[in-house]
Enzyme design. Structure first.
Site, PDB file in Angstrom:
ATOM      1  CE  LYS A   1      45.513  31.284  28.652  1.00 42.04           C
ATOM      2  NZ  LYS A   1      45.032  29.992  28.292  1.00 42.04           N
TER       3      LYS A   1
ATOM      4  CG  HIS B   1      62.209  31.968   7.677  1.00 41.81           C
ATOM      5  ND1 HIS B   1      62.858  31.777   6.490  1.00 41.81           N
ATOM      6  CD2 HIS B   1      62.702  31.047   8.533  1.00 41.81           C
ATOM      7  CE1 HIS B   1      63.703  30.759   6.614  1.00 41.81           C
ATOM      8  NE2 HIS B   1      63.617  30.307   7.842  1.00 41.81           N
TER       9      HIS B   1
ATOM     10  NE  ARG C   1      26.947  29.398  29.425  1.00 42.62           N
ATOM     11  CZ  ARG C   1      27.192  28.256  28.826  1.00 42.62           C
ATOM     12  NH1 ARG C   1      27.878  27.334  29.456  1.00 42.62           N
ATOM     13  NH2 ARG C   1      26.765  28.020  27.615  1.00 42.62           N
TER      14      ARG C   1
ATOM     15  CG  ASN D   1      22.375  30.882  26.406  1.00 40.65           C
ATOM     16  OD1 ASN D   1      22.060  32.020  26.697  1.00 40.65           O
ATOM     17  ND2 ASN D   1      22.892  30.023  27.261  1.00 40.65           N
ATOM     18  N   GLY D   2      22.501  31.330  21.909  1.00 37.71           N
ATOM     19  CA  GLY D   2      22.689  30.782  20.566  1.00 37.71           C
ATOM     20  C   GLY D   2      22.415  31.844  19.511  1.00 37.71           C
TER      21      GLY D   2
ATOM     22  CD  GLU E   1      47.594  28.201  26.297  1.00 39.83           C
ATOM     23  OE1 GLU E   1      47.083  28.307  25.171  1.00 39.83           O
ATOM     24  OE2 GLU E   1      46.943  28.375  27.348  1.00 39.83           O
TER      25      GLU E   1
ATOM     26  CD  GLU F   1      42.588  33.772  27.096  1.00 37.96           C
ATOM     27  OE1 GLU F   1      41.405  33.662  26.782  1.00 37.96           O
ATOM     28  OE2 GLU F   1      43.291  32.796  27.399  1.00 37.96           O
TER      29      GLU F   1
ATOM     30  CB  CYS G   1      24.121  33.904  26.665  1.00 38.52           C
ATOM     31  SG  CYS G   1      24.376  34.983  25.269  1.00 38.52           S
TER      32      CYS G   1
ATOM     33  CE  LYS H   1      36.617  28.150  31.225  1.00 33.66           C
ATOM     34  NZ  LYS H   1      38.074  28.343  31.127  1.00 33.66           N
TER      35      LYS H   1
ATOM     36  CD1 TRP I   1      30.633  37.344  25.115  1.00 32.45           C
ATOM     37  CD2 TRP I   1      29.772  36.633  23.176  1.00 32.45           C
ATOM     38  NE1 TRP I   1      31.620  37.406  24.166  1.00 32.45           N
ATOM     39  CE2 TRP I   1      31.136  36.986  22.972  1.00 32.45           C
ATOM     40  CE3 TRP I   1      29.040  36.174  22.090  1.00 32.45           C
ATOM     41  CZ2 TRP I   1      31.756  36.871  21.734  1.00 32.45           C
ATOM     42  CZ3 TRP I   1      29.659  36.060  20.853  1.00 32.45           C
ATOM     43  CH2 TRP I   1      31.006  36.405  20.686  1.00 32.45           C
TER      44      TRP I   1
HETATM   45  O1  M6R Z   1      35.830  24.766  25.958  1.00 34.03           O
HETATM   46  P1  M6R Z   1      36.921  24.618  24.935  1.00 34.03           P
HETATM   47  O2  M6R Z   1      38.175  24.026  25.512  1.00 34.03           O
HETATM   48  O3  M6R Z   1      36.493  23.910  23.706  1.00 34.03           O
HETATM   49  O4  M6R Z   1      37.279  26.108  24.509  1.00 34.03           O
HETATM   50  C1  M6R Z   1      38.185  26.363  23.485  1.00 34.03           C
HETATM   51  C2  M6R Z   1      38.655  27.787  23.507  1.00 34.03           C
HETATM   52  O5  M6R Z   1      37.570  28.663  23.367  1.00 34.03           O
HETATM   53  C3  M6R Z   1      39.392  28.121  24.807  1.00 34.03           C
HETATM   54  O6  M6R Z   1      40.471  27.275  25.013  1.00 34.03           O
HETATM   55  C4  M6R Z   1      39.892  29.577  24.779  1.00 34.03           C
HETATM   56  O7  M6R Z   1      40.876  29.730  23.818  1.00 34.03           O
HETATM   57  C5  M6R Z   1      40.383  29.989  26.160  1.00 34.03           C
HETATM   58  N1  M6R Z   1      39.744  31.204  26.562  1.00 34.03           N
HETATM   59  C6  M6R Z   1      41.842  30.250  26.225  1.00 34.03           C
HETATM   60  O8  M6R Z   1      42.269  30.573  27.501  1.00 34.03           O
END
Ligand code: M6R
Length: 617
Positions: A494, A513, A27, A102-103, A490, A497, A2, A612, A76
């Site tokens: 990517k 396996h 956010r 927020n929270g 990774e 997401e 948020c 984010k 959010w």
């Molecule tokens: O701000 P942070 O690096 O702690 O965030 C961690 C994850 O939430 C962040 O890397 C998330 O997985 C990304 N959206 C991936 O692209």
């Protein structure tokens, strides 16, 4: 998660708050709203609705709000679906206090029950609404808005950053924080509140970061910070070096593409800052930081790396780097597991490295607190200046990658990797695990990374074509070995997401396996196979996939003829020592995900259900 913006001053509040919300939409983006104090009516007026900030903008064009005191929010959802009723701001019963949050308020049910008995009525399903009613309860018992907020804040359990005002005290904007970030921007005859710096960069670069359990009262020409006991706190503002341009798209179709293309510059900057006269410098770990003197660093017995998501994958690569260069055992664990499980393995001879772009990730913060309680020293690798993580760590190594706006982490991932390489070499010097010549060779190789990345980025066409050809596949498998096993994880993250295609990353040696059962002509398999000591093993994996009709996309080193004979879809990267290959491999993986998501018309920068920074557990 948020976004919050608040303003008190003399400008057009609606314009300023809307502008701020647009910068914070990364956010959270499922609903948004704004409350402004209308001078003429001496009352609060509210606009809110579901959907993106754009919807709010359209609504405000039709029904504008005129005033210079206000708050705004982009949500959010955690409690209650993302509809108009649940969007923030929320009002008290009489409509005299407006509040955004927020929270998560963990004890909201108990508070709601208590307030219901006292005849408060609720309009939404949110946890947030109890806060404004709780403040209302104290406000009408002769407390000022400041004091009522303080009393309410002390009763809340969970995490919150709040911004609020009342039409009974229209010369004040109030904020409070406990577990969620909130910053104060200082201007000339105006002041700002925000959950993150980009929201106010257009107006000021002078920022105060609120600490845990602090409350701030902003007036046009005055800012007063106190703790929840009411004691005054003096804190100097810091100057933010990020420019507004850095936080804008600058003609790129998406922030993600802009940020991918920025990687060579970001890494060059890190190398320039850290390598001088063939020496590696981490001033923040030197004598200026007594807890992490080089002597102490050279004596640590093991390392724990804690992080989430992409930052965790950087940590996994870090494990391979640190173990091979420094001969020290390293455990990399996701923070959400570490915080409840592994902290008992830690003692004063353990170094904990916390990695986070935002520095606000709730699980990573909890892990750091846990580790510190066990007596470990914590170094954080972080991108956001002044974030909570940086304030709670014993030492901070900034990635200085500039603002990353796209939800998908790209440039901050390779920046985290580069810091880990340099830190491992720095530690290798202290622990004398590598010869001086070897270290110099490695530093030379690292200096070759930015030009090699530029080489990859100069030919986006091939990657785009391969991505387009495979964008209709229903699922992907990513395989890698050794230090590129985390690269496979990774790559899969990517893709899933931002394109919503199910994707899994695996260590190629694990194929037999289980995952090999998935292979058929509908499965796209991305095989990471740069020049390496396990090249032949990877080649055998590819043979096995091909003989089961899997569609292989290989990421290989230039001039690799064998792979060309075997696989029709190859993305070449420049040759590099295997140890450093994740810094190159990351780019085609990011670009593949990007182009597939674009082809599938997905919202690349703001994928569904994500935000984010994950400031709640
Ligand atoms: O701000 P942070 O690096 O702690 O965030 C961690 C994850 O939430 C962040 O890397 C998330 O997985 C990304 N959206 C991936 O692209």
């Amino acid at each position: 998660m948020c976004g919050i913006v608040g303003y008190i001053g003399e400008r057009d509040g609606q314009k300023l708050l809307l502008n701020g919300l647009k910068c914070l939409e990364y956010r959270g983006y499922d609903s948004s709203g704004m409350a402004i104090y209308l001078e003429k009516k001496k009352a609060i007026s509210l606009r809110k609705l579901s959907g993106k900030v754009k919807n709010l903008e359209v609504l405000l064009e039709k029904k504008p709000l005129f005033g210079s005191l206000g708050i705004a929010h982009t949500r959010w959802a955690t409690h209650g679906p993302p509809n108009q009723l649940n969007a923030h701001p929320h009002l008290d019963c009489k409509g005299e206090i407006a509040l955004v949050h927020n929270g998560i308020i963990e004890n909201y049910r108990e508070i709601k029950q208590m307030l219901l008995k006292e005849t408060h009525t609720f309009r939404s399903q949110t946890d947030t609404e109890v806060i404004v009613h709780l403040i209302e309860k104290f406000y009408y018992k002769d407390a000022s808005l400041e004091e009522a907020t303080r009393r309410a804040a002390k009763l809340l359990k969970g995490s919150f950053a709040i911004a609020l005002f009342s039409d009974r005290e229209p010369d004040k904007l109030i904020g409070a924080r406990c577990g969620s970030p909130l910053i104060v921007g200082l201007g000339d005859k105006e002041n700002f509140l925000a959950s993150d710096v980009p929201a106010i960069l257009d107006y000021t670069k002078k920022v105060i970061f609120l600490e845990e359990n602090e409350l701030v009262v902003l007036e046009k020409e005055r800012v007063k910070i106190t703790n929840f006991e009411g004691e005054i706190i003096k804190r100097e503002p810091v100057n933010i070096s990020w420019t507004k341009e850095e936080a804008q798209k600058q003609g790129f179709p998406h922030f993600m593409l802009k940020e991918i293309l920025e990687q060579p510059q970001v890494l060059e900057k890190i190398l320039e800052q850290r390598i001088k006269d063939s020496g590696i410098f981490f001033e923040e770990l030197g004598s200026s930081s007594p807890v992490l003197l080089s002597k102490k660093l050279s004596q640590i017995k093991n390392i724990f790396i804690v992080a989430c998501g992409t930052a965790y994958h950087a940590g996994l690569v870090g494990k391979y780097i640190l173990e091979s260069l420094c001969r020290i055992p390293v455990l990399a664990e996701v923070s959400s597991e570490f915080r409840y499980h592994s902290s008992f393995l830690i003692d004063k001879d353990t170094l904990v490295i916390a990695i986070s772009q935002s520095g606000e990730t709730a699980d990573t913060l909890a892990s750091v607190r846990q580790a510190k309680m066990q007596g470990a020293e914590v170094i954080s690798i972080c991108n956001v200046l002044g974030s909570t993580l940086t304030r709670e760590s014993d030492a901070v190594i900034y990635t200085h990658a500039g603002p990353e706006i796209s939800v998908a982490s790209t440039k901050t991932y390779t920046a985290q990797l580069m810091i880990l390489y340099l830190f491992a070499l720095y530690l290798a010097v202290l622990k004398e695990t590598l010869s001086k010549d070897r270290i110099n060779d490695y530093l030379e190789m690292l200096k070759q990374i930015p030009p090699k990345q530029r080489q990859i980025l100069s030919n986006l066409k091939i990657i785009r074509e391969i991505a387009r050809k495979h964008s209709h596949f229903g699922s992907f498998l990513y395989l890698g070995r050794n230090i590129n096993y985390p690269s496979a994880l990774e790559g899969a993250l990517k893709l899933k997401e931002i394109s919503y295609i199910p994707a899994e990353g695996y260590a190629a040696g694990e194929m037999k396996h289980g995952p090999i059962a998935l292979i058929d002509e509908y499965r796209a398999v991305v095989c990471i196979i740069p020049e390496s000591k396990l090249y032949d093993k990877m080649l055998s994996n590819i043979q096995e996939i091909k003989s089961r009709s899997g569609k292989v996309i290989a990421i290989a080193s230039e001039e690799d003829r064998k792979i060309k004979e075997l696989v029709s879809q190859v993305i070449y990267i420049p040759k590099i020592e295997e140890l450093f290959s994740p810094l190159l491999v990351a780019l085609p993986l990011q670009l593949m995900a990007y182009y597939i998501a674009v082809k599938r018309k997905c919202n690349v920068d703001q994928p569904r259900n994500l935000a984010k920074s994950v400031t709640v557990e």
